[in-house]
Write an enzyme that holds these catalytic residues in place. Structure first.
Site, PDB file in Angstrom:
ATOM      1  N   PRO A 184     -82.643  -6.527 105.444  1.00 48.53           N
ATOM      2  CA  PRO A 184     -84.025  -6.452 105.932  1.00 48.53           C
ATOM      3  C   PRO A 184     -84.946  -7.251 105.019  1.00 48.53           C
ATOM      4  CG  PRO A 184     -83.438  -4.432 104.770  1.00 48.53           C
ATOM      5  CD  PRO A 184     -82.219  -5.307 104.730  1.00 48.53           C
ATOM      6  N   SER A 234     -89.100 -17.022 109.919  1.00 48.80           N
ATOM      7  CA  SER A 234     -89.903 -18.241 110.087  1.00 48.80           C
ATOM      8  C   SER A 234     -89.011 -19.447 110.384  1.00 48.80           C
ATOM      9  CB  SER A 234     -90.699 -18.495 108.808  1.00 48.80           C
ATOM     10  OG  SER A 234     -89.800 -18.742 107.748  1.00 48.80           O
ATOM     11  N   GLU A 255     -83.941 -16.751 115.766  1.00 51.96           N
ATOM     12  CA  GLU A 255     -85.168 -16.369 116.491  1.00 51.96           C
ATOM     13  C   GLU A 255     -86.329 -16.659 115.545  1.00 51.96           C
ATOM     14  OE1 GLU A 255     -85.406 -15.280 119.568  1.00 51.96           O
ATOM     15  OE2 GLU A 255     -83.275 -15.062 119.975  1.00 51.96           O
ATOM     16  N   CYS A 289     -94.093 -12.303 116.933  1.00 49.54           N
ATOM     17  CA  CYS A 289     -93.692 -13.697 117.185  1.00 49.54           C
ATOM     18  C   CYS A 289     -94.222 -14.163 118.537  1.00 49.54           C
ATOM     19  CB  CYS A 289     -92.185 -13.824 117.122  1.00 49.54           C
ATOM     20  SG  CYS A 289     -91.304 -12.627 118.137  1.00 49.54           S
TER      21      CYS A 289
HETATM   22  P1  NDP Z   1     -89.115 -15.362 106.598  1.00 48.00           P
HETATM   23  O1  NDP Z   1     -88.458 -16.551 107.193  1.00 48.00           O
HETATM   24  O2  NDP Z   1     -89.953 -15.544 105.400  1.00 48.00           O
HETATM   25  O3  NDP Z   1     -88.018 -14.267 106.191  1.00 48.00           O
HETATM   26  C1  NDP Z   1     -87.107 -13.730 107.138  1.00 48.00           C
HETATM   27  C2  NDP Z   1     -85.931 -13.108 106.394  1.00 48.00           C
HETATM   28  O4  NDP Z   1     -85.174 -14.131 105.760  1.00 48.00           O
HETATM   29  C3  NDP Z   1     -86.350 -12.142 105.292  1.00 48.00           C
HETATM   30  O5  NDP Z   1     -85.443 -11.057 105.266  1.00 48.00           O
HETATM   31  C4  NDP Z   1     -86.225 -12.992 104.070  1.00 48.00           C
HETATM   32  O6  NDP Z   1     -86.068 -12.232 102.910  1.00 48.00           O
HETATM   33  C5  NDP Z   1     -84.974 -13.789 104.398  1.00 48.00           C
HETATM   34  N1  NDP Z   1     -84.782 -15.017 103.635  1.00 48.00           N
HETATM   35  C6  NDP Z   1     -85.684 -15.725 102.905  1.00 48.00           C
HETATM   36  N2  NDP Z   1     -85.111 -16.835 102.389  1.00 48.00           N
HETATM   37  C7  NDP Z   1     -83.824 -16.850 102.816  1.00 48.00           C
HETATM   38  C8  NDP Z   1     -82.720 -17.745 102.634  1.00 48.00           C
HETATM   39  N3  NDP Z   1     -82.822 -18.856 101.927  1.00 48.00           N
HETATM   40  N4  NDP Z   1     -81.544 -17.436 103.226  1.00 48.00           N
HETATM   41  C9  NDP Z   1     -81.416 -16.322 103.984  1.00 48.00           C
HETATM   42  N5  NDP Z   1     -82.419 -15.441 104.179  1.00 48.00           N
HETATM   43  C10 NDP Z   1     -83.609 -15.691 103.604  1.00 48.00           C
HETATM   44  O7  NDP Z   1     -89.906 -14.674 107.798  1.00 48.00           O
HETATM   45  P2  NDP Z   1     -90.909 -13.462 107.725  1.00 48.00           P
HETATM   46  O8  NDP Z   1     -90.222 -12.270 107.150  1.00 48.00           O
HETATM   47  O9  NDP Z   1     -92.169 -13.953 107.084  1.00 48.00           O
HETATM   48  O10 NDP Z   1     -91.175 -13.144 109.266  1.00 48.00           O
HETATM   49  C11 NDP Z   1     -92.196 -13.704 110.011  1.00 48.00           C
HETATM   50  C12 NDP Z   1     -91.661 -14.809 110.891  1.00 48.00           C
HETATM   51  O11 NDP Z   1     -90.667 -14.291 111.749  1.00 48.00           O
HETATM   52  C13 NDP Z   1     -92.713 -15.425 111.797  1.00 48.00           C
HETATM   53  O12 NDP Z   1     -92.593 -16.821 111.801  1.00 48.00           O
HETATM   54  C14 NDP Z   1     -92.369 -14.863 113.169  1.00 48.00           C
HETATM   55  O13 NDP Z   1     -92.797 -15.665 114.237  1.00 48.00           O
HETATM   56  C15 NDP Z   1     -90.882 -14.780 113.074  1.00 48.00           C
HETATM   57  N6  NDP Z   1     -90.355 -13.831 114.047  1.00 48.00           N
HETATM   58  C16 NDP Z   1     -89.683 -14.311 115.137  1.00 48.00           C
HETATM   59  C17 NDP Z   1     -89.218 -13.456 116.119  1.00 48.00           C
HETATM   60  C18 NDP Z   1     -88.463 -13.961 117.308  1.00 48.00           C
HETATM   61  O14 NDP Z   1     -87.877 -13.148 118.029  1.00 48.00           O
HETATM   62  N7  NDP Z   1     -88.436 -15.258 117.567  1.00 48.00           N
HETATM   63  C19 NDP Z   1     -89.474 -12.006 116.045  1.00 48.00           C
HETATM   64  C20 NDP Z   1     -90.188 -11.608 114.865  1.00 48.00           C
HETATM   65  C21 NDP Z   1     -90.613 -12.501 113.909  1.00 48.00           C
HETATM   66  P3  NDP Z   1     -87.370 -11.767 102.082  1.00 48.00           P
HETATM   67  O15 NDP Z   1     -88.365 -11.210 103.038  1.00 48.00           O
HETATM   68  O16 NDP Z   1     -86.811 -10.740 101.202  1.00 48.00           O
HETATM   69  O17 NDP Z   1     -87.881 -13.004 101.405  1.00 48.00           O
END
Ligand code: NDP
Length: 520
Positions: A184, A234, A255, A289
Site C-alpha cells: 500500500p 501516477s 492504472e 483518478c
Molecule cells: P504514486 O505513483 O506516487 O505511488 C503509487 C504507489 O507506488 C505507492 O504505493 C508508492 O509508494 C509506490 N511507488 C513509488 N515509487 C515506486 C517505484 N519506483 N516502484 C514501485 N512502486 C513505487 O501515486 P500516488 O500514491 O500519488 O497516487 C495518486 C495517483 O494515482 C494519481 O495520479 C491518480 O490519478 C492515480 N490513480 C489512478 C487510478 C486509476 O484507476 N487509473 C485510481 C487511483 C489513483 P509510496 O506511496 O510509499 O511512495
C-alpha cells in the site's frame, strides 16, 4: 481484534530480516488533524524476498481450494466487511482524512460488491472453455482454452482509495487462485493491514495475502519477485514500474493518472449537469483518478451552468469528518498534493483566470483546500492540462461541440469523460469520439461501479484494465489445449512423404475454402 500497532508488529515479526529503517518505521498521519495515528514497518528488499518465498509456498494449497472453496472465503470476507464496516471506515478516515460518506460510498460500497462479484464470476471468466474452430484440420478434436493462476501477484496501490484501489485489486487476484503481496502507499497502509487480518479471520490461509508496508523502494523490490504486477498510481511512477517489469519480462497492468473532461452541450439539463459537476469534482476532495477535472460548456448554457455550480460549490462544508452528514469535503491526504493544487490555482490566476468560489488553503489544524471554481481558463494553464487532484473545477466556455471534443482530446491523458445532453443518440456519438477508457452520457464515474465493464485508461492513463473478464484473466496464464480422439488416423494428410498429388489436393482445398472472393 488486533490494534493497529499489533497488526503492524505482526507484519514486522513475520519477516526474517528487519532492517534498521524497518525498525524505525513509517509514521501514519491523520491529514484532517495532523496527528500521528500509528507507525508501520518500512520493509526492505530482504523482507520482501522473504515474503515472496512464503507467498509462493502458500499458493498451491490456495489454488487447490478450487473456485468454490475460494468463493466461500471471499463471501465470508464480504460479510465480515459489512459486520466491521464502522471500524474499516474509521481506519480509512483516520489515514486519508476523507469524509465518512466518501469512505462509505466509494470504498465500502465498492469492496462489498467486489467480494461477491469475483466470488461469483471467477469460474465463469476462468473456467475451461470449449472452443469451436473454423479450421478444418481440427474437425473432431476437442479444443479448450484454459486459465491458470500465475502464482504470486504484486499489487502496488495509491493513497487516495486504500480499500478500493489498493486492496480492491487483490480480490480478483485471490479469486483466480494466486497468492498476493500488497504494497500500500506509505501514506495509507492501515486499511490494508486491517483487511488482511479480516481475511485471515474468514479462513484465508496464512501468507496467501501479505502486506508489505514501506516506501517506493519497497514497491520496487516487490517487482523483482512477483509473476505479475498490478500498479495503480501516477503516470510518472507507472513508467518506472513498466520498465522494471519489462526487464523481468513479467506482465504489468497499469492504472494511472487522468484529467477527465466533462462536456455540457447547449441542450443539457443544466441543473443535473451542475449537480454532477459539483459532486464529481469535489467528492473525495477531488482526489479521484476519474474526478471531473475540467469542464467545457457550450455558450448558450454557460452563464446558467456557471451560476448554478458556483452557488452549489460555495455551500459545501469543508473540514474534519465527525461522522455521517458532518462535512462534504475532506482533507488533502498527501502533503505534496497541496503544493500542486496551490501551484495550479496560482498559475491559472496569474494567466487571467477568475476565482468564483474558494481558491485558498484552509488554515489548520489539518490540511484542507477550499472547494474552488475557476472561469476564464484555457489550455495555456496547468489547471486545464495537468492532473490537479484537488477540489478544483475549472470551467471553459466553448463555441460549439466540435471545439469541446477537440479540447477534451487535447490531453496526454485518457481515463474517463462525461457528456451532458438531452439527445442521448448524439451523446453516445460524442462519447465514442472522446479518447478515453470510459465515457458516461448524463453521468460521471458510474462506469467504475459496473464490475462487468473493463475499466482502464487510454494514452498516458494506463495499460490494461481492471474489471470485466480481462480484470481477472490478467492474473492468469492462458493455455490452449487440443485433444485428438483415440480413434484417429495414423497420420495426417499433409505429413511426410511429400507427394505432388497430395500437394495439389491441398492447393485445391485451400482455393475452395479461401479463394472464392467475397460472398454476398
Ligand atoms: P504514486 O505513483 O506516487 O505511488 C503509487 C504507489 O507506488 C505507492 O504505493 C508508492 O509508494 C509506490 N511507488 C513509488 N515509487 C515506486 C517505484 N519506483 N516502484 C514501485 N512502486 C513505487 O501515486 P500516488 O500514491 O500519488 O497516487 C495518486 C495517483 O494515482 C494519481 O495520479 C491518480 O490519478 C492515480 N490513480 C489512478 C487510478 C486509476 O484507476 N487509473 C485510481 C487511483 C489513483 P509510496 O506511496 O510509499 O511512495
Amino acid at each position: 481484534m488486533a490494534t493497529v500497532e499489533q497488526r503492524a508488529a505482526e507484519t514486522q515479526d513475520g519477516v526474517a530480516a528487519v532492517s534498521e529503517d524497518a525498525a524505525k518505521g513509517i509514521p501514519v498521519e491523520n491529514p484532517a488533524t495532523g496527528e500521528i495515528v500509528a507507525t508501520v514497518p518500512d520493509l526492505g528488499p530482504e523482507a520482501v524476498a522473504d515474503m515472496a518465498a512464503k507467498g509462493r509456498a502458500a499458493q498451491p494449497a490456495w489454488e487447490a481450494f478450487g473456485f468454490d472453496g475460494r468463493a466461500r472465503v471471499l463471501l465470508r470476507a464480504q460479510k465480515w466487511l459489512m459486520d466491521n464496516a464502522e471500524q474499516v471506515i474509521s481506519t480509512i478516515v483516520s489515514e486519508t482524512g476523507k469524509t465518512f460518506e466518501d469512505a462509505e460510498f466509494a470504498e465500502i460500497g465498492y469492496a462489498g460488491n467486489a467480494f461477491g462479484f469475483w466470488a461469483r464470476e471467477a469460474p465463469n471468466y476462468l473456467g475451461d472453455e470449449r472452443i469451436k474452430s473454423s479450421q478444418v484440420l481440427v474437425k473432431g478434436k476437442k479444443i479448450l482454452q484454459r486459465f491458470r493462476p500465475l502464482g504470486l501477484i504484486g499489487v502496488i496501490g495509491p493513497w487516495n482509495y486504500p480499500l478500493t484501489n489498493s486492496f480492491g485489486d487483490c480480490i480478483p487476484a485471490l479469486a483466480a487462485g494466486n497468492s498476493v503481496i500488497l504494497k500500500p502507499s506509505e501514506i495509507t497502509p492501515l486499511t490494508s493491514l486491517l483487511m488482511a487480518e479480516g481475511l485471515r479471520e474468514c479462513g484465508l490461509p496464512e501468507n496467501v495475502l501479505q502486506i508489505a508496508t514501506g516506501r517506493g523502494e519497497t514497491g520496487a523490490a516487490l517487482i523483482e519477485h512477483v509473476d505479475m504486477i498490478m500498479f495503480t498510481g501516477s503516470t510518472r511512477t507507472g513508467r518506472k514500474v513498466a520498465e522494471a517489469a519489462a526487464r523481468r519480462l513479467i506482465p504489468a497492468s497499469l492504472e494511472l493518472g487522468g484529467k477527465d473532461p466533462m462536456l455540457v452541450l447547449s441542450d443539457a439539463d443544466v441543473e443535473r449537469a451542475a449537480n454532477f459537476a459539483t459532486y464529481y469534482s469535489m467528492q473525495n476532495a477531488g482526489q479521484t483518478c476519474i474526478s471531473i477535472e475540467r469542464v467545457y460548456v457550450e455558450e448558450p448554457v454557460y452563464d446558467d451552468f456557471v451560476a448554478k455550480v458556483s452557488e452549489k460549490v460555495r455551500s459545501l462544508r469543508v473540514g474534519k469528518s465527525e461522522g455521517p452528514g458532518s462535512v462534504e469535503v475532506g482533507a488533502i491526504t498527501f502533503p505534496p498534493q497541496m503544493d500542486t493544487i496551490k501551484d495550479h490555482v496560482a498559475d491559472a490566476v496569474q494567466k487571467g483566470a477568475r476565482v468564483l468560489a474558494g481558491g485558498n488553503e484552509v488554515q489548520g489544524p489539518g490540511r484542507f483546500f477550499e472547494p474552488t471554481v475557476l472561469v476564464d481558463v484555457d489550455h495555456s494553464m496547468k489547471i486545464m492540462t495537468e492532473e490537479t487532484f484537488g477540489p478544483t473545477l475549472p470551467i471553459m466556455k466553448v463555441s460549439d461541440t466540435e471545439e469541446a471534443v477537440r479540447l477534451a482530446n487535447d490531453s496526454p491523458y485518457g481515463l474517463g469523460a462525461s457528456v451532458f445532453t438531452k439527445d442521448t443518440t448524439r451523446g453516445e456519438e460524442i462519447a465514442k469520439r472522446i479518447e478515453a477508457g470510459a465515457a458516461n452520457v448524463n453521468d460521471a464515474m458510474i462506469n467504475y461501479t459496473v464490475l462487468e465493464l473493463p475499466m482502464g485508461g487510454a494514452k498516458a492513463s494506463g495499460l490494461g484494465s481492471r474489471h470485466g473478464p480481462g480484470g481477472i484473466r490478467k492474473y492468469c496464464s492462458q493455455q490452449a489445449i487440443v485433444i485428438t480422439p483415440k480413434l484417429a488416423m495414423k497420420k495426417e494428410l499433409f505429413m511426410y512423404p511429400y507427394k505432388s498429388r497430395t500437394s495439389r489436393l491441398l492447393a485445391g482445398l485451400f482455393k475452395f475454402m479461401y479463394g472464392r472472393g467475397k460472398r454476398d
